[in-house]
Design a protein around this motif. Structure first.
Motif, PDB file in Angstrom:
ATOM      1  N   VAL A  83      14.948  63.638  13.782  1.00  0.00           N
ATOM      2  CA  VAL A  83      13.818  63.533  12.778  1.00  0.00           C
ATOM      3  C   VAL A  83      12.142  63.258  13.670  1.00  0.00           C
ATOM      4  O   VAL A  83      12.177  62.237  14.335  1.00  0.00           O
ATOM      5  N   VAL A  84      11.386  64.146  13.578  1.00  0.00           N
ATOM      6  CA  VAL A  84      10.056  63.997  14.449  1.00  0.00           C
ATOM      7  C   VAL A  84       9.104  63.925  13.445  1.00  0.00           C
ATOM      8  O   VAL A  84       8.906  64.819  12.510  1.00  0.00           O
ATOM      9  N   LEU A  85       8.299  62.925  13.699  1.00  0.00           N
ATOM     10  CA  LEU A  85       7.018  62.641  12.755  1.00  0.00           C
ATOM     11  C   LEU A  85       5.938  63.356  13.461  1.00  0.00           C
ATOM     12  O   LEU A  85       5.640  63.063  14.672  1.00  0.00           O
ATOM     13  N   GLY A  86       5.138  64.000  12.504  1.00  0.00           N
ATOM     14  CA  GLY A  86       3.848  64.868  13.171  1.00  0.00           C
ATOM     15  C   GLY A  86       2.817  63.696  13.294  1.00  0.00           C
ATOM     16  O   GLY A  86       2.887  62.685  12.889  1.00  0.00           O
ATOM     17  N   THR A  87       1.858  64.249  14.074  1.00  0.00           N
ATOM     18  CA  THR A  87       0.926  63.055  14.423  1.00  0.00           C
ATOM     19  C   THR A  87      -0.727  63.869  14.140  1.00  0.00           C
ATOM     20  O   THR A  87      -0.710  65.117  14.184  1.00  0.00           O
ATOM     21  N   SER A  88      -1.531  62.954  14.111  1.00  0.00           N
ATOM     22  CA  SER A  88      -3.007  63.309  13.710  1.00  0.00           C
ATOM     23  C   SER A  88      -3.745  63.327  15.002  1.00  0.00           C
ATOM     24  O   SER A  88      -4.991  63.901  15.280  1.00  0.00           O
ATOM     25  N   GLN A 145      21.342  58.677  12.959  1.00  0.00           N
ATOM     26  CA  GLN A 145      20.283  59.589  13.113  1.00  0.00           C
ATOM     27  C   GLN A 145      19.044  58.587  13.880  1.00  0.00           C
ATOM     28  O   GLN A 145      19.206  57.427  13.852  1.00  0.00           O
ATOM     29  N   ARG A 146      18.063  59.530  14.332  1.00  0.00           N
ATOM     30  CA  ARG A 146      16.958  58.798  14.723  1.00  0.00           C
ATOM     31  C   ARG A 146      15.708  59.542  14.426  1.00  0.00           C
ATOM     32  O   ARG A 146      15.618  60.507  14.090  1.00  0.00           O
ATOM     33  N   VAL A 147      14.513  58.825  14.555  1.00  0.00           N
ATOM     34  CA  VAL A 147      13.098  59.077  14.263  1.00  0.00           C
ATOM     35  C   VAL A 147      12.356  58.854  15.546  1.00  0.00           C
ATOM     36  O   VAL A 147      12.293  58.193  16.320  1.00  0.00           O
ATOM     37  N   LEU A 148      11.631  59.978  16.124  1.00  0.00           N
ATOM     38  CA  LEU A 148      10.942  59.989  17.242  1.00  0.00           C
ATOM     39  C   LEU A 148       9.339  60.260  16.634  1.00  0.00           C
ATOM     40  O   LEU A 148       9.124  60.844  15.826  1.00  0.00           O
ATOM     41  N   SER A 149       8.561  59.568  17.396  1.00  0.00           N
ATOM     42  CA  SER A 149       7.160  59.471  16.937  1.00  0.00           C
ATOM     43  C   SER A 149       6.267  58.993  18.141  1.00  0.00           C
ATOM     44  O   SER A 149       6.521  58.396  18.658  1.00  0.00           O
ATOM     45  N   LEU A 150       5.039  59.858  18.021  1.00  0.00           N
ATOM     46  CA  LEU A 150       4.056  59.497  18.757  1.00  0.00           C
ATOM     47  C   LEU A 150       3.479  58.033  18.258  1.00  0.00           C
ATOM     48  O   LEU A 150       3.858  57.872  17.307  1.00  0.00           O
ATOM     49  N   PRO A 151       2.506  57.403  18.974  1.00  0.00           N
ATOM     50  CA  PRO A 151       1.715  56.302  18.349  1.00  0.00           C
ATOM     51  C   PRO A 151       1.479  56.616  16.857  1.00  0.00           C
ATOM     52  O   PRO A 151       0.636  57.312  16.761  1.00  0.00           O
ATOM     53  N   LEU A 183      12.282  49.451   7.487  1.00  0.00           N
ATOM     54  CA  LEU A 183      13.320  50.229   6.349  1.00  0.00           C
ATOM     55  C   LEU A 183      14.674  50.721   6.954  1.00  0.00           C
ATOM     56  O   LEU A 183      15.686  50.608   6.122  1.00  0.00           O
ATOM     57  N   LEU A 184      14.568  51.285   8.105  1.00  0.00           N
ATOM     58  CA  LEU A 184      15.929  52.031   8.658  1.00  0.00           C
ATOM     59  C   LEU A 184      16.767  51.252   9.634  1.00  0.00           C
ATOM     60  O   LEU A 184      17.734  51.658   9.678  1.00  0.00           O
ATOM     61  N   SER A 185      16.300  50.329  10.257  1.00  0.00           N
ATOM     62  CA  SER A 185      17.061  49.642  11.497  1.00  0.00           C
ATOM     63  C   SER A 185      18.177  49.081  10.548  1.00  0.00           C
ATOM     64  O   SER A 185      19.307  49.085  11.164  1.00  0.00           O
ATOM     65  N   PRO A 186      18.082  48.319   9.505  1.00  0.00           N
ATOM     66  CA  PRO A 186      19.515  47.944   8.779  1.00  0.00           C
ATOM     67  C   PRO A 186      20.414  48.932   8.506  1.00  0.00           C
ATOM     68  O   PRO A 186      21.551  48.443   8.436  1.00  0.00           O
ATOM     69  N   ARG A 187      19.932  50.135   8.398  1.00  0.00           N
ATOM     70  CA  ARG A 187      20.871  51.295   8.090  1.00  0.00           C
ATOM     71  C   ARG A 187      21.532  51.844   9.449  1.00  0.00           C
ATOM     72  O   ARG A 187      22.069  53.031   9.236  1.00  0.00           O
ATOM     73  N   GLY A 188      21.182  51.463  10.614  1.00  0.00           N
ATOM     74  CA  GLY A 188      21.610  51.904  11.627  1.00  0.00           C
ATOM     75  C   GLY A 188      20.815  53.115  12.270  1.00  0.00           C
ATOM     76  O   GLY A 188      21.441  53.646  13.246  1.00  0.00           O
ATOM     77  N   VAL A 189      19.707  53.208  11.978  1.00  0.00           N
ATOM     78  CA  VAL A 189      18.882  54.282  12.132  1.00  0.00           C
ATOM     79  C   VAL A 189      17.861  53.831  13.189  1.00  0.00           C
ATOM     80  O   VAL A 189      17.198  52.994  13.103  1.00  0.00           O
ATOM     81  N   ALA A 190      17.652  54.531  14.486  1.00  0.00           N
ATOM     82  CA  ALA A 190      16.744  54.036  15.608  1.00  0.00           C
ATOM     83  C   ALA A 190      15.532  54.987  15.318  1.00  0.00           C
ATOM     84  O   ALA A 190      15.458  55.949  14.934  1.00  0.00           O
ATOM     85  N   VAL A 191      14.629  54.025  15.417  1.00  0.00           N
ATOM     86  CA  VAL A 191      12.963  54.541  15.324  1.00  0.00           C
ATOM     87  C   VAL A 191      12.544  54.321  16.752  1.00  0.00           C
ATOM     88  O   VAL A 191      12.178  53.476  17.250  1.00  0.00           O
ATOM     89  N   GLU A 192      12.296  55.751  17.313  1.00  0.00           N
ATOM     90  CA  GLU A 192      11.876  55.552  18.639  1.00  0.00           C
ATOM     91  C   GLU A 192      10.354  55.952  19.067  1.00  0.00           C
ATOM     92  O   GLU A 192      10.277  56.999  18.639  1.00  0.00           O
ATOM     93  N   PRO A 193       9.688  55.092  19.629  1.00  0.00           N
ATOM     94  CA  PRO A 193       8.241  55.629  19.907  1.00  0.00           C
ATOM     95  C   PRO A 193       8.369  56.557  21.154  1.00  0.00           C
ATOM     96  O   PRO A 193       9.049  56.332  22.176  1.00  0.00           O
ATOM     97  N   VAL A 194       7.447  57.509  21.209  1.00  0.00           N
ATOM     98  CA  VAL A 194       7.470  58.439  22.439  1.00  0.00           C
ATOM     99  C   VAL A 194       6.180  58.173  23.054  1.00  0.00           C
ATOM    100  O   VAL A 194       4.920  58.070  22.584  1.00  0.00           O
ATOM    101  N   HIS A 195       6.362  57.719  24.542  1.00  0.00           N
ATOM    102  CA  HIS A 195       4.975  57.346  25.091  1.00  0.00           C
ATOM    103  C   HIS A 195       4.414  58.668  25.600  1.00  0.00           C
ATOM    104  O   HIS A 195       4.816  59.804  25.720  1.00  0.00           O
ATOM    105  N   VAL A 196       2.942  58.544  25.379  1.00  0.00           N
ATOM    106  CA  VAL A 196       2.103  59.613  25.803  1.00  0.00           C
ATOM    107  C   VAL A 196       1.768  59.722  27.062  1.00  0.00           C
ATOM    108  O   VAL A 196       1.106  58.662  27.512  1.00  0.00           O
ATOM    109  N   PRO A 197       2.270  60.664  27.785  1.00  0.00           N
ATOM    110  CA  PRO A 197       1.896  61.009  29.257  1.00  0.00           C
ATOM    111  C   PRO A 197       0.275  60.822  29.388  1.00  0.00           C
ATOM    112  O   PRO A 197      -0.409  61.450  28.749  1.00  0.00           O
ATOM    113  N   PHE A 202       0.333  48.853  19.468  1.00  0.00           N
ATOM    114  CA  PHE A 202       0.743  48.643  17.988  1.00  0.00           C
ATOM    115  C   PHE A 202       1.691  49.684  17.278  1.00  0.00           C
ATOM    116  O   PHE A 202       2.143  49.633  16.282  1.00  0.00           O
ATOM    117  N   SER A 203       2.053  50.568  18.310  1.00  0.00           N
ATOM    118  CA  SER A 203       3.171  51.451  17.950  1.00  0.00           C
ATOM    119  C   SER A 203       4.419  51.161  18.465  1.00  0.00           C
ATOM    120  O   SER A 203       5.604  51.365  18.178  1.00  0.00           O
TER     121      SER A 203
END
Length: 322
Positions: free
Chosen positions: A196-201, A268-274, A284-298, A317-318
């Protein structure tokens, strides 16, 4: 004993969710009226989701209103000119400030600094009037802190040094882990895709180059199909382009990720920019075994509008490496 009643004014989906959590945690008294600002579709969508759940006893979600209530006990956006004007033109009693993204961290930094500084957004270029309003609001909040009447309610990981400085300034700092939301049954399962990818502003705010972001999404889709949950402020034109990419399923925007993604499963996993959603979704999700991964901004993704200090703040802070 007389019941303690509170009024909360919210202007974003996250603020609304956190106002519910603040009432559940007992910060707002026996009865709380949460008033959403009118004219904001994501707020209306979030309200519809929340009223379908078992709201905490004593809490009422009002219909959206154009006019801000005269009495405010809880807000999300402490940098709002309307909120600040209300603080300095009316009697300020106890005040609870709930999460409003990374702006919460900036607020804590300003409240705990030396001489009072205007409450202004990080990238603001204020007029003299706006700077004066921000300073008067800061003085009013500091006075509330000295009386023990100011609290900040956040799910963000506040650094120990900053947390200590905030408490030394008299500001109550209460952390939470979405205790109420955790108790709610799942109405619908999460998306079927592994990723799952979270959109960004950041693109619409002019901080990240559009072409580089869209190219990254396209490359990711070539490796595996994924579900895309837009940020509520993403440009509709960009979303139309993203929908055209094979392998990307775009979901409806507006409702907080904390509500829509809490049904994800192990593997499952979640990817997100900062984004502050990284911290809250980990809770919320770590206890369910879901990885939440920050995406480094080049470096070459950032535009000239993204000052080095802002880049560092966003990635710190991300949880993304700087």
């Amino acid at each position: 004993m007389r019941e303690q009643e509170s009024v909360a004014w919210v202007e974003s989906p996250l603020q609304m969710l956190c106002a519910v959590e603040a009432h559940h945690a007992g910060l707002l008294g026996d009865r709380t009226l949460v008033v959403p600002r009118a004219g904001l579709r994501p707020l209306a969508a979030t309200r519809r989701e929340l009223v379908g759940l078992a709201l905490p006893e004593g809490l009422e979600l009002a219909k959206p209103q154009e006019r801000m209530p005269r009495r405010l006990n809880a807000v999300g956006d402490a940098f709002s000119g309307r909120v600040q004007l209300r603080w300095i033109t009316s009697r300020t009693g106890r005040v609870v400030i709930v999460d409003d993204g990374l702006a919460t961290i900036r607020l804590l930094e300003l409240l705990s600094s030396g001489p009072a500084k205007p409450l202004l957004r990080a990238r603001a270029t204020p007029s003299t009037w706006r700077g004066t309003l921000g300073l008067l609001a800061a003085l009013r909040l500091r006075a509330a802190a000295r009386r023990g009447s100011l609290s900040v309610f956040t799910a963000l990981p506040v650094p120990d040094k900053l947390a200590e400085a905030v408490r030394q300034a008299g500001v109550g700092l209460t952390g939470h882990d979405f205790g109420w939301l955790r108790e709610q049954p799942l109405s619908v399962p999460g998306p079927a895709e592994r990723t799952v990818v979270l959109g960004t502003s950041l693109v619409r705010n002019g901080l990240v180059h559009r072409e580089r972001y869209l190219h990254w999404l396209e490359e990711l889709a070539e490796r595996e199909p994924f579900a895309y949950f837009p940020h509520r402020r993403e440009d509709p034109v960009d979303l139309a382009l993203i929908r055209e990419r094979p392998g990307i399923t775009v979901h409806a925007a507006g409702v907080p990720a904390e509500l829509t993604l809490r049904g994800l499963s192990a593997g499952q996993r979640v990817l997100s920019l900062p984004s502050t959603a990284i911290s809250s979704l980990r809770v919320l999700l770590s206890p369910r075994g879901v990885a939440v991964e920050p995406v480094h901004v080049p470096d070459d993704w950032w535009t000239s509008r993204a000052a080095p200090s802002l880049r560092s703040h966003l990635q710190m802070f991300s949880g993304a490496p700087s």
